[in-house]
Design an enzyme around this catalytic site. Structure first.
Site, PDB file in Angstrom:
ATOM      1  N   GLU A   1      -1.729  -9.485   3.426  1.00  0.00           N
ATOM      2  CA  GLU A   1      -1.636  -9.948   4.823  1.00  0.00           C
ATOM      3  C   GLU A   1      -2.970 -10.198   5.499  1.00  0.00           C
ATOM      4  O   GLU A   1      -3.004 -10.720   6.612  1.00  0.00           O
ATOM      5  CB  GLU A   1      -0.820  -8.944   5.655  1.00  0.00           C
TER       6      GLU A   1
ATOM      7  N   CYS B   1       0.837  -1.205   0.000  1.00  0.00           N
ATOM      8  CA  CYS B   1       0.000   0.000   0.000  1.00  0.00           C
ATOM      9  C   CYS B   1       0.874   1.259   0.000  1.00  0.00           C
ATOM     10  O   CYS B   1       1.603   1.478  -0.948  1.00  0.00           O
ATOM     11  CB  CYS B   1      -0.978  -0.057   1.176  1.00  0.00           C
TER      12      CYS B   1
ATOM     13  N   HIS C   1      -3.663  -5.751  -0.088  1.00  0.00           N
ATOM     14  CA  HIS C   1      -3.133  -6.239   1.191  1.00  0.00           C
ATOM     15  C   HIS C   1      -3.085  -7.763   1.255  1.00  0.00           C
ATOM     16  O   HIS C   1      -4.084  -8.396   1.603  1.00  0.00           O
ATOM     17  CB  HIS C   1      -3.950  -5.674   2.340  1.00  0.00           C
TER      18      HIS C   1
END
Lengths: 190, 315
Positions: A167, A78, A165
């Site tokens: 994660e 990001c 993202h």
């Protein structure tokens, strides 16, 4: 294997730490003001965060120094990714269409980071800014309907950026992307 | 992967050295604080005293059930009846952060009183990762001040002990199952309770409405899941909105409030997708809420927002 997470103030910085820990990587969350000389690692993650890339890039601390000096792989996520493109001479700023939550990403070209990822895949986003112009030294390899630069890599150095993202739980292949990054770190490990 | 046995053993060793006197633990009766209570009790035994606060904004029968459960598990528990104290603090509080701070400060004032009585130096809390992440600080933006982190007063005397700080809900549940805690699967319930499920100024009267609506949502969704009509959501509840709309009941004009049903799927609370509840189940909830409280509620809506851009609770 030791990969640290540079904290740029993201909601999911600690998730990055968790994913690495689950993959048996030795990991710590460190402030982005940590001097490069204090880092004894095989790779770094530049986390996302609240700072806006246009006016607040300085809030990303020593991230530029890490890119200058690192001989190990770095993955920006990001705002971490936007910073990377900006630092190498690209431009970044307010997204034409900010994306929050579920989006579909289309892979344009194969890349080690996305090995085993089947396109298109569902990702989770949360960004107000985006990379506008990719620097010449980088190659973009994925996009979404509203954002042209979802994943990119330096043409010579092991530096990668993803706008989405990997994660978070709701992103498909998120763990695979981290595993691929760990493999890349292993290749560079001295 | 996460290893609950290793986590428990390491935590107990650390708690033994960290806590050198008497401690009190804030027990809401939720998964996090219950797991923290059992963990700390294993480390310091009867030097741990539990306090459960009935804020007046708990769910139906909750405080009574929580007290029974915790006492059954051997926690030395006191219950603070504090509905009036909270209600007074919340007077005129409309903005979510103002509510959360008023609630956080009131909790600490109550814990301070109990701590003085037993000469405790430590306050144990079941704080988990999303609590401090969302509470912000330095570079991290404040999304919501959790009552146990961002809403704590700056001048508190008690030293905080937070053994679950680096865990997410799914990991806390794993620890809970390992410790044999029966409520490990219980859905999350925020510390500020129903006060943040009332949009606008919370009052005990509005708490009655949202308490009943939450009870109906829980009962109907748990039944539907049991009957195999759907997967039980990760978190599911009702929100009382301040929106009043026109209805018609028995040929007479009605002008009542709107209740919103919220249900999401998640693993860790950091991202969430709204639950795809079958329409027949939503309809049943809608009919039951409006028929149970016809003079209060004449409209029910369903929240179809993921996180992000929404959060799970509305405030």
């Amino acid at each position: 294997m030791k990969i640290f997470v540079v904290d740029n103030g993201g909601q999911w910085t600690h998730r990055e730490w968790r994913v690495l820990k689950y993959l048996d990587v030795e990991t710590e969350i460190i402030p982005n003001t940590t001097p490069f000389e204090d880092l004894d690692v095989d790779g770094l993650i530049l986390s996302g965060g609240a700072p806006r890339i246009g006016e607040e890039a300085l809030m990303l601390g020593n991230s530029g120094d890490y890119l200058d000096k690192a001989e190990f792989p770095i993955m920006g996520i990001c705002v971490g990714a936007q910073f990377m493109a900006l630092y190498y001479g690209g431009t970044a700023g307010p997204a034409t269409v900010p994306e929050f939550g579920k989006t579909s990403v289309i892979i344009e070209e194969e890349n080690e980071l996305f090995e085993g990822v089947i396109s298109p895949f569902q990702v989770w986003e949360s960004h107000n800014d985006e990379v506008k112009i990719m620097p010449d030294t980088f190659k973009n390899f994925a996009h979404s309907k509203d954002c042209a630069h979802q994943a990119f890599a330096h043409k010579e150095k092991p530096f990668y950026g993803v706008q989405f993202h990997p994660e978070v739980e709701h992103t498909e292949y998120g763990e695979d992307i981290f595993k691929n990054f760990i493999k890349i770190c292993a290749k560079y490990k001295k | 992967m996460f290893d609950p046995e290793k986590f428990v053993n390491e935590s107990i060793e650390k708690l033994k050295t960290d806590i050198d006197g008497t401690a009190i633990i804030a027990c809401s009766g939720g998964v996090d604080s219950t797991v923290a209570a059992v963990l700390v009790a294993r480390a310091i035994g009867d030097r741990l005293y539990g306090v459960h606060v009935d804020t007046g904004y708990m769910r139906k029968n909750e405080s009574k059930e929580v007290a029974e459960l915790l006492r059954d598990m051997g926690v030395n528990l006191q219950v603070a009846e504090a509905a009036e104290e909270f209600s007074k603090e919340l007077e005129g509080a409309v903005e979510p952060e103002a509510k959360r701070k008023a609630i956080g400060h009131t909790f600490i004032r109550i814990f301070d009183r109990y701590a003085k009585d037993i000469d405790a130096k430590y306050l144990v809390q079941g704080t988990i990762a999303p609590d401090w992440i969302e509470s912000g600080g330095d570079l991290r933006d404040v999304i919501k001040s959790h009552h146990n982190v961002g809403a704590l007063p700056k001048d508190m005397n008690l030293k905080l002990v937070e053994p679950l700080r680096d865990l997410y809900k799914d990991e806390v549940r794993k620890v809970g199952r390992y410790l044999g805690i029966s409520i490990s699967e219980k859905q999350p319930f925020p510390g500020p309770g129903l006060a943040i499920r009332i949009i606008g100024e919370p009052t005990l009267e509005k708490a009655e409405i949202v308490r009943e609506a939450c009870f109906i949502v829980e009962e109907e969704l748990e039944l539907a899941a049991k009957e195999g009509k759907m997967e039980l959501p990760w978190q599911y509840f009702a929100v009382l909105t301040p929106i009043q709309t026109v209805g018609v009941q028995g040929d007479v004009r009605a002008y009542g409030y709107t209740v919103c049903v919220r249900a999401v799927q998640s693993i860790d609370g950091m991202t969430a997708a709204y639950s795809k509840i079958p329409h027949e189940v939503l309809e049943k909830i809608s009919i039951r809420i409006t028929n149970t409280m016809p003079d209060k509620i004449n409209r029910v809506v369903y929240d179809i927002t993921n996180k992000p851009p929404g959060t799970i609770e509305w405030e």
